[in-house]
Design an enzyme around this catalytic site. Structure first.
Site, PDB file in Angstrom:
ATOM      1  N   SER A   1      -3.808 -35.647 -61.000  1.00 37.77           N
ATOM      2  CA  SER A   1      -2.710 -35.045 -60.250  1.00 37.77           C
ATOM      3  C   SER A   1      -1.704 -36.119 -59.881  1.00 37.77           C
ATOM      4  CB  SER A   1      -3.245 -34.379 -58.980  1.00 37.77           C
ATOM      5  OG  SER A   1      -3.735 -35.368 -58.104  1.00 37.77           O
ATOM      6  N   LYS A   2      -0.663 -35.690 -59.213  1.00 35.58           N
ATOM      7  CA  LYS A   2       0.445 -36.592 -58.928  1.00 35.58           C
ATOM      8  C   LYS A   2       0.035 -37.843 -58.152  1.00 35.58           C
ATOM      9  CE  LYS A   2       3.505 -33.057 -58.753  1.00 35.58           C
ATOM     10  NZ  LYS A   2       4.373 -32.154 -58.045  1.00 35.58           N
ATOM     11  N   ARG A   3      -1.016 -37.707 -57.335  1.00 34.96           N
ATOM     12  CA  ARG A   3      -1.376 -38.893 -56.563  1.00 34.96           C
ATOM     13  C   ARG A   3      -2.028 -39.977 -57.432  1.00 34.96           C
ATOM     14  NH1 ARG A   3      -6.801 -38.272 -55.711  1.00 34.96           N
ATOM     15  NH2 ARG A   3      -7.382 -36.151 -56.231  1.00 34.96           N
ATOM     16  N   HIS A   4      -2.329 -39.663 -58.695  1.00 43.07           N
ATOM     17  CA  HIS A   4      -2.832 -40.694 -59.610  1.00 43.07           C
ATOM     18  C   HIS A   4      -1.701 -41.439 -60.290  1.00 43.07           C
ATOM     19  CE1 HIS A   4      -6.364 -37.915 -59.480  1.00 43.07           C
ATOM     20  NE2 HIS A   4      -6.946 -39.063 -59.268  1.00 43.07           N
ATOM     21  N   GLY A   5      -0.451 -41.095 -59.927  1.00 41.90           N
ATOM     22  CA  GLY A   5       0.662 -41.723 -60.612  1.00 41.90           C
ATOM     23  C   GLY A   5       1.285 -40.738 -61.576  1.00 41.90           C
TER      24      GLY A   5
END
Length: 507
Positions: free
Chosen positions: A281-285
């Site tokens: 998801s977005k929090r992984h970059g």
RNA sequence: GCCGCUAUCGUCUAGAGGCCUAGGACACAGCCCUCUCAAGGCUGGAACACGGGUUCGAAUCCCGUUAGCGGUACCA
């Protein structure tokens, strides 16, 4: 870059009847014509235009595309825009651009699912007419309340099918009163199983599924109905999609049975995870294909990397040219287990392509990245510059940065390793540079001649070659890493090289 | 909770009963090459989740346990 459809082998295609193991009595006419010609493979990629093109979606598209090219089949693109709230034209365009960038082409479409609304409704009404579906007058509020009550009682909620038992007169009465209704499919109490092309046999029991809604009270279709209706209409033979759909599959198979249609082959590909093992998801970059494009990843490298994420050609192959990728691809080679997206390996893969590709192929994207940072290469041999630095680069951004330093002296900034060398050499740093200046000024400005000149100087002065070369490198780039110094001098050019050396020597 | 799926080095994977002393790639460490780095070459550490079966023999087949994931909507 152009796909090679030629040479693909249709003999690999699988007959599209993945369903099996029904416990319900079978019709003896189930397989009426065993000798009927095998239908041509038709696959589809069906993204929902509610966001950018996610790497997981891109990989699903890639597998569909590889299978179509491998079998000589047809790839259709269908935009599932029935969620009118969140779907936008801009998102659709981003998805199309992302696929195009990756070199994933489609043969039909894009079709827009929302346009098929009337057909979906008619299909639901057909089922209603045949008694395979029924009207449900329960309201959303009632259902929510029942679900909540069940949850509080720690038991599981399943719709009990009460509206399916209403008498005809009762139904008519409610209709006459103008009560709104949704349409539910009658879920038969039988086994629903299929031979998944990646997982093998998967089995559900109809009694574990409830009579699910196929048409909302406003007459619009629910996802499962829309998908099956469209897949039948488009004569899709192989449904290759994400793992998260396996629990939708029995519902969809029930719909195929209700429509009296053969089921396609299902192939459920595993999810892509972030480096913490959680869903990417977005929090992984970066999760959007466009992000990787902006970071200077080559489309070919991205595609190669994605192909190897969850699929293996079976041997020790890593870098796969397109023809091999297509020739080696098979649904059976797809992994059952979710895979972690490893950015480091992606960059390694990108470096492999960067090293192997001729500079000419890299010019357009490098030029674009240079323009973004405001560097002009007017009148310069950009190909030579790219050739000088590409083997030491992992992304196009790396290349652009290194080219910028070579072209524009104002971009030379001394890094930590450069500082360390200057400190280590002390007075010898400017001293050696002055010595070098002496021979360079009179040298022929070609790489071989420059190398000979510096080597001769080292010998004459009794100095280590490295103590002459490294200061030049620091003077020209600010750092201690570059192509061989003689080549660096040649690429930067005589006047600019001499100017940078003078400046570094304090002259 | 219920239903379903999955389980080999840190990561991507090979492996379809004996070829496995478990192979390759990324990453990591060391060495070689070398004006530096990269590339390349060589070397090293590093895995069959656990427990039961079946079998002469199991990473491979079966059952269970554990863990992770997906679903359980008038979302897609």
């Amino acid at each position: 870059m152009k796909s090679s459809i030629e040479g693909s082998n249709p003999s690999d295609s699988v007959p599209p009847t993945g369903e099996l193991g029904t416990k319900a009595p079978r019709s003896p006419f189930r397989f009426p014509t065993p000798s009927r010609p095998m239908p041509a493979v038709r696959v589809r990629f069906a993204p929902s235009p509610t966001g950018y093109l996610h790497v997981g979606g891109a990989r699903t598209a890639l597998f569909n595309w590889l299978y179509a090219r491998k079998t000589g089949g047809t790839m259709v693109l269908r935009i599932e825009d029935t969620d009118q709230e969140r779907s936008t034209e801009a998102h659709t365009q981003v998805i199309l651009d992302g696929l195009t960038w990756l070199g994933i082409t489609w043969d039909e479409g894009p079709y827009f699912q929302a346009e098929a609304g009337p057909k979906h409704k008619a299909d639901a009404e057909q089922l209603l007419g045949e008694g395979k579906a029924y009207r449900c007058f329960c309201t959303k509020a009632e259902l929510d309340a029942a679900r909540e009550a069940a949850e509080r009682a720690k038991s599981s909620f399943r719709y009990d099918g009460r509206c399916g038992r209403l008498s005809a007169a009762e139904v008519q009465g409610r209709l006459d009163r103008g009560e709104p209704f949704s349409v539910r499919l009658r879920m038969p109490d039988e086994e629903i199983a299929w031979e998944d092309a990646v997982h093998g046999r998967i089995s559900f029991q109809g009694r574990d599924l409830d009579d699910f809604i196929i048409l909302r009270s406003d007459g619009t279709p629910i996802y499962n109905l829309a998908v099956v209706s469209d897949d039948i209409a488009m004569r899709i033979t192989h449904v290759i999609r994400g793992d998260d759909h396996v629990s939708n599959t029995p519902k969809q198979i029930a719909l195929y049975r209700a429509f009296g249609q053969p089921t396609p082959v299902f192939a459920h590909v595993p999810m892509i995870l972030g480096n913490d093992g959680k869903k990417l998801s977005k929090r992984h970059g970066a999760t959007a294909v466009g992000d990787y494009q902006n970071q200077g990843i080559l489309p070919l490298a991205m595609r190669n990397f994605l192909a190897l994420l969850g699929w293996s050609p079976g041997g020790d192959r890593e870098v796969l040219p397109e023809p091999e990728m297509i020739a080696l691809f098979s649904l059976e080679g797809i992994q059952k287990k979710a895979a972690v997206f490893d950015t480091t390996k992606l960059e390694w893969m990108n470096g492999q392509y960067l090293s192997a590709l001729p500079a000419a192929d890299l010019l357009p994207p490098v030029t674009r990245h240079l323009a973004e940072v405001g560097v002009s290469t007017e009148g310069r041999d950009l190909a030579a510059l790219v050739d000088a630095v590409k083997v030491r680069s992992r992304t196009l951004l790396d290349i652009a940065h290194q080219v910028a330093v070579r072209v524009d002296g104002s971009r030379v900034t001394r890094d930590a390793k450069g500082d360390a060398l200057v400190a280590k050499l002390g007075d010898a740093f400017p001293g050696n540079l002055r010595l070098v200046l002496g021979v360079l000024e009179g040298a022929e400005w070609t790489a071989p001649a420059l190398e000979a000149a510096v080597k001769a100087l080292a010998e004459a002065e009794g100095k280590k070659l490295g103590d002459l070369m490294q200061p030049i490198r620091v003077a020209l780039t600010g750092g201690t890493v570059s192509e061989p110094v003689n080549e660096l001098l040649a690429v930067v050019g005589r006047d600019e090289s001499l100017a940078r050396i003078r400046r570094a020597a304090g002259l």
